[in-house]
Design a protein around this motif. Structure first.
Motif, mmCIF file in Angstrom:
data_model
loop_
_atom_site.group_PDB
_atom_site.id
_atom_site.type_symbol
_atom_site.label_atom_id
_atom_site.label_comp_id
_atom_site.label_asym_id
_atom_site.label_seq_id
_atom_site.Cartn_x
_atom_site.Cartn_y
_atom_site.Cartn_z
ATOM 1 N N PRO A 5 -5.837 11.460 5.747
ATOM 2 C CA PRO A 5 -6.279 10.683 6.919
ATOM 3 C C PRO A 5 -5.119 10.459 7.880
ATOM 4 O O PRO A 5 -3.953 10.373 7.468
ATOM 5 N N GLU A 6 -5.435 10.383 9.145
ATOM 6 C CA GLU A 6 -4.407 10.184 10.161
ATOM 7 C C GLU A 6 -4.452 8.788 10.758
ATOM 8 O O GLU A 6 -3.637 8.445 11.615
ATOM 9 N N GLN A 7 -5.383 7.957 10.296
ATOM 10 C CA GLN A 7 -5.485 6.597 10.796
ATOM 11 C C GLN A 7 -4.292 5.751 10.339
ATOM 12 O O GLN A 7 -3.754 5.963 9.249
ATOM 13 N N ALA A 65 0.967 11.211 0.431
ATOM 14 C CA ALA A 65 1.242 12.213 1.462
ATOM 15 C C ALA A 65 0.761 11.662 2.795
ATOM 16 O O ALA A 65 -0.270 10.975 2.866
ATOM 17 N N TYR A 66 1.513 11.970 3.835
ATOM 18 C CA TYR A 66 1.199 11.499 5.183
ATOM 19 C C TYR A 66 1.200 12.684 6.137
ATOM 20 O O TYR A 66 1.902 13.670 5.914
ATOM 21 N N LYS A 67 0.435 12.558 7.197
ATOM 22 C CA LYS A 67 0.445 13.573 8.252
ATOM 23 C C LYS A 67 1.078 12.940 9.485
ATOM 24 O O LYS A 67 0.584 11.942 10.016
ATOM 25 N N PRO A 91 -7.987 10.296 -0.525
ATOM 26 C CA PRO A 91 -7.744 9.695 0.790
ATOM 27 C C PRO A 91 -8.061 8.210 0.722
ATOM 28 O O PRO A 91 -9.144 7.812 0.304
ATOM 29 N N SER A 92 -7.091 7.390 1.083
ATOM 30 C CA SER A 92 -7.222 5.953 0.849
ATOM 31 C C SER A 92 -6.702 5.142 2.023
ATOM 32 O O SER A 92 -5.763 5.536 2.711
ATOM 33 N N GLY A 93 -7.323 3.979 2.188
ATOM 34 C CA GLY A 93 -6.842 3.006 3.159
ATOM 35 C C GLY A 93 -5.892 2.033 2.495
ATOM 36 O O GLY A 93 -5.230 2.349 1.506
ATOM 37 N N LEU A 94 -5.846 0.825 3.011
ATOM 38 C CA LEU A 94 -4.924 -0.178 2.506
ATOM 39 C C LEU A 94 -5.312 -0.624 1.106
ATOM 40 O O LEU A 94 -6.495 -0.780 0.788
ATOM 41 N N GLN A 120 8.025 7.335 6.416
ATOM 42 C CA GLN A 120 6.944 8.053 5.745
ATOM 43 C C GLN A 120 6.088 8.847 6.730
ATOM 44 O O GLN A 120 5.699 9.988 6.452
ATOM 45 N N THR A 121 5.792 8.259 7.873
ATOM 46 C CA THR A 121 4.875 8.888 8.819
ATOM 47 C C THR A 121 5.579 9.688 9.904
ATOM 48 O O THR A 121 4.921 10.352 10.712
ATOM 49 N N GLY A 122 6.912 9.613 9.948
ATOM 50 C CA GLY A 122 7.649 10.404 10.922
ATOM 51 C C GLY A 122 7.839 9.747 12.261
ATOM 52 O O GLY A 122 8.312 10.390 13.201
#
Length: 354
Positions: free
Chosen positions: A126-128, A73-75, A162-165, A339-341
């Motif tokens: 996360p939004e990063q 999921a992405y914001k 919530p995960s990074g790369l 994915q992120t819009g």
């Protein structure tokens, strides 16, 4: 079925969202649903994330009857929550379920349950750049029984992280080791499913690859050990003399959602792309002839991962001067943009939560 929701009274402290590790932290809630023979799936609920209580004799511990999925999921910049092709994940989960003799799920219901869970834990997204909420649906066999047969009871859960790369290297090209001793699976087995046994059998080779300085293992077929299949956590693509080639689905290769999306994009762009059998010798011959132009992996966890080096036996192939190729970059930019819009979803792949 109505989904009951029990909210946590003790929210967890969120980790720092910068430089998140992959798959280490978990959100406040999880989805749970049970199955019993003759009753079907029942009691769907969202509850506080927490331990499970299972008997030591639960069949999942002894006979590995379990399956799982992975999606994200992405914001977006405007605050909306986006899921990337979730229906495909649950459709594939049913393919795995059929092979492992596990009862099928209602795909539409699962997507609705997932949307409710993600909406409840949306503050964990996360939004990063490069980060996301990784989502893990899974089913385990829960019968209290020591005997090889399908379980009569199961538990279906969805947890969020919530995960990074996935790769610490990020979009920098990774080094891949071609495994020529061990095999992961064969046609007729479970290679086309997402079940834990596939990954357990790959760990030894992965340990060896890491000891030799490589990020992942590229598996060859389990019979002749000459045809390329997939990387431990990704499908694989090669650009050879202008054509993008990926191993065809043959019953021992996972039908990746990102793989599917990549092929659809390449066809839309008019880039020559083929799904066929390809040997590691053909890859090496193309390299020696100067025709191996790009190599990249595709998967939910890493999305797109450029490959800068392949080692096969004593041969070390440096691809595109260890730089990201043009097609690799374009596929990455497009899929992550959708994915992120930040790019229009012309493929109608995104499902919004809110």
């Amino acid at each position: 079925m109505n989904i009951s929701i029990t909210k946590t009274t003790t929210p967890k402290a969120k980790p720092t969202m910068d430089n998140l590790p992959f798959g280490k932290y978990f959100s406040d809630h999880m989805f749970v649903m049970d199955y019993a023979e003759g009753k079907g799936w029942y009691d769907p609920r969202i509850v506080p994330y927490g331990p499970l209580e299972l008997e030591p004799s639960a069949m999942v511990f002894h006979y590995a009857q379990e399956i799982f999925e992975g999606l994200k999921a992405y914001k977006s910049k405007d605050g909306h929550v986006r899921l990337f092709r979730p229906y495909k994940n649950f459709e594939r989960m049913n393919v795995s379920a059929e092979r492992l003799a596990i009862p099928a799920l209602d795909v539409d219901f699962c997507v609705d349950a997932l949307k409710q869970l993600v909406e409840l834990d949306r503050d964990w997204i996360p939004e990063q750049e490069g980060a996301s909420l990784y989502i893990r649906p899974f089913i385990i066999a829960t019968d209290e029984y020591l005997g090889v047969r399908p379980s009569d009871t199961y538990k279906f859960l969805i947890i969020c992280s919530p995960s990074g790369l996935y790769y610490p290297e990020g979009l920098d090209p990774v080094k891949i080791y071609v495994e020529d001793k061990y095999v992961r699976t064969v046609r007729g087995a479970t290679g086309f499913t997402k079940t834990g046994g596939n990954y357990a059998s790959s760990i030894k080779a992965q340990v060896i690859a890491h000891e030799r300085g490589y990020s992942q293992v590229l598996w060859l077929d389990g019979v002749e050990q000459k045809y390329v299949e997939e990387v431990g956590s990704m499908n694989i693509f090669f650009k050879i003399d202008g054509e993008v080639v990926t191993p065809m689905l043959n019953g021992s290769i996972l039908s990746g959602i990102t793989r599917m999306s990549t092929i659809e994009l390449l066809k839309k762009w008019g880039v020559p792309v083929s799904e066929r059998r390809i040997s590691i010798q053909e890859i090496f011959d193309a390299y020696q002839a100067g025709k191996l132009e790009e190599c990249f992996g595709t998967g939910t966890a890493a999305i797109i991962s450029p490959v800068g080096e392949l080692r096969w036996e004593d041969h070390v192939m440096t691809i595109n001067d260890n730089q990201i190729g043009e097609i690799t970059q374009r596929v990455f930019d497009t899929i992550t943009g959708i994915q992120t819009g930040t790019m229009p979803d012309e493929m109608n792949w995104v499902v919004t939560v809110d």
